[in-house]
Design a protein around this motif. Sequence first.
Motif, mmCIF file in Angstrom:
data_model
loop_
_atom_site.group_PDB
_atom_site.id
_atom_site.type_symbol
_atom_site.label_atom_id
_atom_site.label_comp_id
_atom_site.label_asym_id
_atom_site.label_seq_id
_atom_site.Cartn_x
_atom_site.Cartn_y
_atom_site.Cartn_z
ATOM 1 N N UNK A 1 35.043 37.053 44.045
ATOM 2 C CA UNK A 1 33.976 37.583 44.899
ATOM 3 C C UNK A 1 33.080 38.522 44.096
ATOM 4 N N UNK A 2 33.695 39.370 43.272
ATOM 5 C CA UNK A 2 32.929 40.300 42.436
ATOM 6 C C UNK A 2 32.047 39.525 41.451
ATOM 7 N N UNK A 3 32.580 38.489 40.827
ATOM 8 C CA UNK A 3 31.827 37.689 39.858
ATOM 9 C C UNK A 3 30.640 36.995 40.532
ATOM 10 N N UNK A 4 30.874 36.413 41.717
ATOM 11 C CA UNK A 4 29.784 35.738 42.442
ATOM 12 C C UNK A 4 28.727 36.756 42.860
ATOM 13 N N UNK B 1 27.926 39.535 41.415
ATOM 14 C CA UNK B 1 27.154 39.980 40.256
ATOM 15 C C UNK B 1 26.292 38.855 39.678
ATOM 16 N N UNK B 2 26.837 37.663 39.534
ATOM 17 C CA UNK B 2 26.116 36.579 38.870
ATOM 18 C C UNK B 2 25.078 35.918 39.769
ATOM 19 N N UNK B 3 25.442 35.569 40.982
ATOM 20 C CA UNK B 3 24.532 34.803 41.835
ATOM 21 C C UNK B 3 23.651 35.686 42.711
ATOM 22 N N UNK B 4 24.207 36.806 43.156
ATOM 23 C CA UNK B 4 23.437 37.672 44.058
ATOM 24 C C UNK B 4 22.804 38.859 43.332
#
Length: 90
Positions: A67-70, A72-75
């Motif tokens: 969730x943290x990666x998404x 940061x990367x996508x949002x």
Amino acid sequence: MKPYQAISLTTLLLAVLGSAIGVVWVRHESRVLFIRLTELQNRRDSLNVEFGRLELEQATWADPSRIDRVARDQLHMVDPKPGDIELIRR
């Protein structure tokens, strides 16, 4: 053969035939129900396997690091700076 003996013999014969037909019918119904039970148990087992896969998928999607990666990367979300944090008390 006396008349009451013929009636008794006929009655016994009909009772034996009725009983035999009843046994055959009950055995047939038992087989049909056993086949249905086996089908339902197989369906239950396949649903349990699918449920296990779905639980694993849910755990994967809900993993905090993912969730943290998404985020940061996508949002393009970032942690707020300490100066941007406000504490509100009631």
